[in-house]
Design a protein around this motif. Structure first.
Motif, PDB file in Angstrom:
ATOM      1  N   THR A 173     -26.316  55.758 -25.488  1.00 32.44           N
ATOM      2  CA  THR A 173     -26.162  56.914 -26.373  1.00 32.44           C
ATOM      3  C   THR A 173     -25.716  58.131 -25.570  1.00 32.44           C
ATOM      4  OG1 THR A 173     -27.856  56.036 -27.845  1.00 32.44           O
ATOM      5  CG2 THR A 173     -27.360  58.381 -28.050  1.00 32.44           C
ATOM      6  N   GLU A 174     -26.344  58.337 -24.433  1.00 31.07           N
ATOM      7  CA  GLU A 174     -25.989  59.481 -23.584  1.00 31.07           C
ATOM      8  C   GLU A 174     -24.544  59.399 -23.100  1.00 31.07           C
ATOM      9  OE1 GLU A 174     -27.395  61.706 -19.471  1.00 31.07           O
ATOM     10  OE2 GLU A 174     -28.625  60.102 -20.293  1.00 31.07           O
ATOM     11  N   ILE A 175     -24.089  58.198 -22.763  1.00 31.92           N
ATOM     12  CA  ILE A 175     -22.708  58.023 -22.310  1.00 31.92           C
ATOM     13  C   ILE A 175     -21.735  58.442 -23.415  1.00 31.92           C
ATOM     14  CG2 ILE A 175     -20.966  56.315 -21.635  1.00 31.92           C
ATOM     15  CD1 ILE A 175     -23.309  54.800 -20.217  1.00 31.92           C
ATOM     16  N   PHE A 176     -22.028  58.045 -24.653  1.00 30.56           N
ATOM     17  CA  PHE A 176     -21.168  58.446 -25.771  1.00 30.56           C
ATOM     18  C   PHE A 176     -21.211  59.956 -25.990  1.00 30.56           C
ATOM     19  CE2 PHE A 176     -21.191  53.964 -27.145  1.00 30.56           C
ATOM     20  CZ  PHE A 176     -19.843  53.819 -27.434  1.00 30.56           C
ATOM     21  N   GLN A 211     -20.379  52.327 -19.092  1.00 30.79           N
ATOM     22  CA  GLN A 211     -19.385  53.393 -19.139  1.00 30.79           C
ATOM     23  C   GLN A 211     -18.034  52.857 -19.617  1.00 30.79           C
ATOM     24  OE1 GLN A 211     -21.396  52.798 -16.543  1.00 30.79           O
ATOM     25  NE2 GLN A 211     -22.588  54.658 -16.313  1.00 30.79           N
ATOM     26  N   THR A 212     -17.672  51.679 -19.155  1.00 28.88           N
ATOM     27  CA  THR A 212     -16.419  51.066 -19.570  1.00 28.88           C
ATOM     28  C   THR A 212     -16.468  50.691 -21.042  1.00 28.88           C
ATOM     29  OG1 THR A 212     -16.132  50.193 -17.338  1.00 28.88           O
ATOM     30  CG2 THR A 212     -14.773  49.213 -19.062  1.00 28.88           C
ATOM     31  N   ASP A 229     -16.122  53.933 -23.070  1.00 26.75           N
ATOM     32  CA  ASP A 229     -14.778  54.462 -22.955  1.00 26.75           C
ATOM     33  C   ASP A 229     -13.774  53.596 -23.720  1.00 26.75           C
ATOM     34  OD1 ASP A 229     -12.957  56.475 -21.799  1.00 26.75           O
ATOM     35  OD2 ASP A 229     -12.145  54.763 -20.700  1.00 26.75           O
ATOM     36  N   MET A 230     -13.908  52.292 -23.611  1.00 25.72           N
ATOM     37  CA  MET A 230     -12.990  51.389 -24.302  1.00 25.72           C
ATOM     38  C   MET A 230     -13.119  51.537 -25.810  1.00 25.72           C
ATOM     39  SD  MET A 230     -10.627  49.381 -23.577  1.00 25.72           S
ATOM     40  CE  MET A 230      -9.681  47.994 -24.085  1.00 25.72           C
ATOM     41  N   SER A 231     -14.333  51.620 -26.324  1.00 24.46           N
ATOM     42  CA  SER A 231     -14.510  51.754 -27.768  1.00 24.46           C
ATOM     43  C   SER A 231     -13.952  53.087 -28.277  1.00 24.46           C
ATOM     44  CB  SER A 231     -15.979  51.571 -28.165  1.00 24.46           C
ATOM     45  OG  SER A 231     -16.802  52.509 -27.526  1.00 24.46           O
TER      46      SER A 231
END
Length: 150
Positions: free
Chosen positions: A22-25, A128-129, A132-134
């Protein structure tokens, strides 16, 4: 050219089980806003793209328990672009002895999902990938909706 910003909705169960995702998003530079709520299908909704997130061991146990087939059928029956994102690499299927699911069966299910259900399965080596990909996939559907194959 500036990149489109997207809105992300994360399933409340996914957010609770995986707060770092969630934090990454939330921190992604192309995410304009986010919401955590209950999703009937999928784990992440970005614009008109629905993503089911799996770790390799979850992919195997979901297949073993019959949940994966049901999830794929529900994803395929939506009016959204559906994807399965695997947080790992296909070689991770080789190291799942505890699931008693052969790697060949997991690769076979991956091939079935892609060929029979027309749902892309994207392997992303790390969280992270995956995020980022989504975001990039969803952003492409916003930038050029007519160019997206369904």
């Amino acid at each position: 050219m500036s990149k489109e910003q997207v809105n992300v909705t994360i399933d409340s169960n996914e957010a609770a089980q995986n707060p770092e995702m969630t934090e990454i998003f939330v921190l992604h530079k192309e995410v304009e806003d986010y919401e955590i709520t209950t999703l009937n299908e999928g784990d992440i909704l970005i614009e008109d793209c629905l993503f089911e997130r799996k770790e390799p061991s979850d992919f195997a146990s979901s297949l073993q328990e019959g949940r994966l087939k049901e999830q794929v059928e529900r994803l395929g029956g939506r009016d959204k672009h559906s994807f399965i994102l695997v947080e790992g690499d296909m070689k991770d299927f080789e190291n799942l002895q505890h699931t008693q699911m052969p790697a060949t069966s997991l690769r076979g299910m991956t091939a079935s999902i892609i060929a029979r259900n027309k749902i892309p399965v994207v392997f992303c080596s790390e969280p992270q990938t995956l995020a980022d990909m989504s975001v990039r996939i969803a952003r492409k559907t916003v930038e050029d909706p007519e160019g997206v194959q369904t």
